[in-house]
Design a protein around this motif. Structure first.
Motif, PDB file in Angstrom:
ATOM      1  N   GLU A  41       0.837  -1.190   0.000  1.00  0.00           N
ATOM      2  CA  GLU A  41       0.000   0.000   0.000  1.00  0.00           C
ATOM      3  C   GLU A  41       0.871   1.237   0.000  1.00  0.00           C
ATOM      4  N   LYS A  42       0.592   2.149  -0.964  1.00  0.00           N
ATOM      5  CA  LYS A  42       1.357   3.386  -1.050  1.00  0.00           C
ATOM      6  C   LYS A  42       0.895   4.349   0.030  1.00  0.00           C
ATOM      7  N   GLU A  43       1.817   5.057   0.624  1.00  0.00           N
ATOM      8  CA  GLU A  43       1.478   5.987   1.701  1.00  0.00           C
ATOM      9  C   GLU A  43       0.648   7.145   1.159  1.00  0.00           C
ATOM     10  N   VAL A  44      -0.462   7.446   1.833  1.00  0.00           N
ATOM     11  CA  VAL A  44      -1.373   8.518   1.433  1.00  0.00           C
ATOM     12  C   VAL A  44      -1.249   9.656   2.439  1.00  0.00           C
ATOM     13  N   PHE A  45      -0.975  10.866   1.948  1.00  0.00           N
ATOM     14  CA  PHE A  45      -0.833  12.026   2.830  1.00  0.00           C
ATOM     15  C   PHE A  45      -2.147  12.795   2.961  1.00  0.00           C
ATOM     16  N   VAL A  46      -2.935  12.819   1.888  1.00  0.00           N
ATOM     17  CA  VAL A  46      -4.254  13.466   1.920  1.00  0.00           C
ATOM     18  C   VAL A  46      -5.260  12.512   1.304  1.00  0.00           C
ATOM     19  N   SER A  47      -6.188  12.036   2.119  1.00  0.00           N
ATOM     20  CA  SER A  47      -7.169  11.067   1.628  1.00  0.00           C
ATOM     21  C   SER A  47      -8.332  11.729   0.910  1.00  0.00           C
ATOM     22  N   GLY A  48      -8.517  13.017   1.123  1.00  0.00           N
ATOM     23  CA  GLY A  48      -9.617  13.728   0.492  1.00  0.00           C
ATOM     24  C   GLY A  48      -9.822  15.083   1.132  1.00  0.00           C
ATOM     25  N   VAL A  49     -10.824  15.805   0.635  1.00  0.00           N
ATOM     26  CA  VAL A  49     -11.135  17.139   1.158  1.00  0.00           C
ATOM     27  C   VAL A  49     -12.622  17.201   1.479  1.00  0.00           C
ATOM     28  N   LYS A  50     -12.931  17.713   2.650  1.00  0.00           N
ATOM     29  CA  LYS A  50     -14.320  17.924   3.047  1.00  0.00           C
ATOM     30  C   LYS A  50     -14.560  19.430   3.158  1.00  0.00           C
TER      31      LYS A  50
END
Length: 683
Positions: free
Chosen positions: A70-79
């Motif tokens: 799994e690649k490291e995710v720094f921002v999963s999304g924006v709310k």
């Protein structure tokens, strides 16, 4: 010879020695085979891993998961959270969502009215999403209705010891506030508070708070839309950096080469710091956590060094050094502030009152805009009288010809935001003139041309009377009551003079917030003052004025009206359940201004508006307006009922000195209205 040597047979060893090269070759061949075998096995393993990884990739696309790595995710999304009253913040949220989508990030738009912070806000601590809050400040610095519960919960949580200063630690957020700097005492108050409360709960601010300003004069980018675009650009840039795992780069303000951008204080004061600990004590003063700079930290270090062991002989040098740096810093800040103010003033002088967004909105409403701050529009009664039907209440009361009346204004800006504004607050607001100014000659010329152009559109329309159409092409009356505050226009006296030179009568309406301008105003045909309430509290509730001293200005305006040697009128707009129970206070205001006429009109409902809470229930019946007028007349003995215009839900009260008949018998309490006492007061 030793007989034992004959018993040993060395022939095999001799044979091996003779054939040793064959033996070496055999060993080498075997090792080569083993090496080749190992290479083949490793290639097969590698191929198998690649196939497994390819399958995992397909699983990620089809099923949304990856099985091997799994690649490291720094921002999963924006709310994007919004709290809106008029729909501006909601529109900005949609625009921001489109920009975020272009980065390939998941985005969700959330109405704060439908969001329960008690259950869901803490989830943002571990979600790796970035939260953007777009919140507007409403009347008296209160949150909008949709954001009211969220703000109340957040405020209480920020001072509740059960939540603590690390409750939202790990949550990343930014805030964009929407407000109007004309209301200086609570400009963007909600945006500032949401920013402060989130910070107090331990959330991490990813970028500086943005502040949108509806006041085009003081707006940094010319309009609230421009302010939002500038903030959005910075946010998208910051979001792109966060998505790559980058930290905020150094701002280049480091002192003595010591970069502090990686430390907490360079970008913001993190929860748990000494400043944070003292914040609860400062909260009563409504202070917000400001970001400290690297220079401030360096200065702090210099001051902290004084607490260490220092030679007495060096103490004076250190103090002089600190004082010198402080003086240099103050001088630099003073120069920077002066430069910014100069640039800001120059920019303000160049700005037009009508922004592109405002021009679009007013044009949709049927305005013909003139220059940078004026407008003209065709009245419905003008259209009615062109068809040979009835005229407006001014036609009934004063005998004007409605089809020859031009409704215009030299200033679209106003100093109030009345709840019954029939323009739904699309016009700008302000307390003084700070925009570009057009010449009155140009305004009048284009106003007449635009009015005539709109009249021409009725040529050949079924029902339009030919003689009235021809008369309508010549303007005879001008109602300066279209929208805004015409008395704010610096050249209003020149404009009025031009009107009178063209044989055009003038009806000027002011909102009683500019007493000095009323005193300096040259005589007009009829001068109106809007008396929308009779007490300080109700006036603030209904008119929502920008001036802090609005009540004193209101009273001074009525006094100034009493000193005018011309025809004067009070205009009362009755709003049911808001201002219809203050008869005695109204009577006192009448004695203060001594107007010639009093027009009492029921409020006109202009449809649902997010900027107002009025409904049809607030519109009084005509019978209720008539009853109010009778009760008011009983309290002001020098006045009597003169006329009514039932279609406009309006009645006219006139001073007895206006009575045209020499002798009229005194008629007691009259129902229905006895129109024999007065006739139309001709101009």
């Amino acid at each position: 010879m030793d007989p034992s040597l004959d018993t040993w047979d060395f022939s095999p060893l001799i044979s091996l020695w003779i054939h040793k090269f064959y033996i070496y070759w055999g060993f080498a061949f075997g090792i080569s085979l083993w090496i080749c075998f190992q290479i083949v096995i490793r290639k097969q393993d590698k191929t198998s891993q690649e196939k497994s990884l390819s399958k995992a990739t397909r699983d990620l696309v089809t099923n949304g998961y990856i099985s091997l790595q799994e690649k490291e995710v720094f921002v999963s999304g924006v709310k994007i959270f919004y709290g809106s009253q008029t729909g501006t913040a909601k529109g900005f949220a949609t625009i921001l969502a489109e920009a975020v989508t272009c980065l390939g990030l998941p985005v969700a738009i959330i109405n704060l009215k439908e969001y329960d912070p008690d259950d869901h806000l803490v989830e943002e601590v571990t979600s790796k999403s970035v939260c953007a809050f777009l919140v507007a400040t409403y009347t008296d610095g209160r949150p909008t209705e949709s954001a009211e519960w969220f703000c109340k919960w957040l405020e209480e949580a920020s001072i509740d010891f059960r939540f603590g200063q690390t409750y939202l630690k790990g949550m990343r957020y930014t805030v964009f506030g929407l407000g109007n700097s004309a209301y200086a005492s609570h400009f963007n108050k909600i945006g500032k508070n949401v920013d402060k409360w989130l910070w107090m709960l331990g959330a991490h601010r990813v970028m500086t708070r943005g502040e949108g300003d509806c006041n085009v004069v003081k707006s940094k980018h010319g309009s609230i839309e421009g302010d939002f675009r500038a903030w959005k650009t910075k946010f998208i840039s910051r979001l792109r950096a966060l998505s790559k795992g980058e930290k905020k780069s150094c701002g280049g303000n480091c002192k003595k080469g010591r970069c502090k951008s990686s430390q907490h204080g360079s970008e913001e004061m993190e929860p748990g710091s000494p400043a944070q600990d003292g914040l609860h004590q400062r909260d009563t003063e409504e202070e917000e956590p400001f970001a400290s700079t690297s220079e401030e930290e360096s200065s702090t270090e210099d001051h902290q060094s004084l607490s260490s062991v220092v030679d007495v002989e060096d103490l004076g040098k250190i103090m002089n050094h600190v004082k010198k740096e402080k003086r240099e810093k103050e001088q630099q800040e003073e120069k920077t502030s002066l430069f910014r103010n100069t640039v800001k003033n120059e920019a303000s002088e160049r700005r037009a009152m009508i922004t592109p967004a405002l021009r679009e909105a007013l044009t949709k409403q049927g305005y013909q805009l003139i220059g940078s701050h004026s407008g003209v529009k065709l009245c419905r009664w003008t259209k009615s009288m062109l068809r040979g039907r009835g005229g407006c209440y001014k036609h009934t009361f004063y005998g004007i010809e409605s089809h020859r009346c031009m409704e215009t204004t030299p200033s679209l800006a106003c100093a109030n935001k009345c709840v019954f504004c029939w323009r739904h607050h699309t016009n700008p607001v302000g307390t003084e003139w700070r925009w570009k100014m057009d010449q009155p000659e140009m305004i009048l010329k284009e106003a007449i041309e635009n009015h005539q152009s709109m009249i021409k559109q009725f040529k050949g329309v079924p029902g339009v009377k030919e003689e009235r159409f021809e008369e309508g092409m010549t303007v005879k009356h001008c109602a300066l009551s279209l929208v805004g505050e015409p008395i704010m226009y610096p050249e209003i006296n020149r404009f009025l003079k031009l009107l009178h030179e063209c044989k055009i009568s003038s009806f000027l309406v002011t909102n009683a917030q500019f007493p000095v301008e009323i005193k300096n105003l040259k005589p007009v045909t009829q001068l109106y003052v809007s008396v929308d309430a009779s007490t300080k509290d109700s006036l603030k509730k209904i008119d929502r004025p920008l001036f802090k001293d609005f009540w004193q200005r209101f009273l001074d305006s009525l006094k100034a009206l009493a000193a005018k040697q011309q025809r004067t009128v009070y205009r009362l707009t009755l709003v049911k359940a808001w201002n219809v129970d203050e008869l005695q206070a109204y009577a006192e205001l009448v004695s203060l201004g001594s107007p010639d006429f009093i027009e009492v009109k029921g409020v006109t409902y202009c449809g649902e508006s997010s900027a107002s809470s009025l409904t049809m229930a607030n519109v009084p019946w005509h019978e209720e307006v008539v009853r109010f007028v009778h009760e008011l007349v009983d309290l002001i003995p020098n006045y009597e009922i003169a006329c009514e215009h039932e279609h406009s839900n309006c009645l006219l009260i006139a001073h007895k000195k206006i009575r045209l008949l020499a002798e009229v018998p005194t008629v007691p309490h009259r129902t229905p209205i006895d129109r024999a006492n007065f006739c139309s007061v001709k101009l």
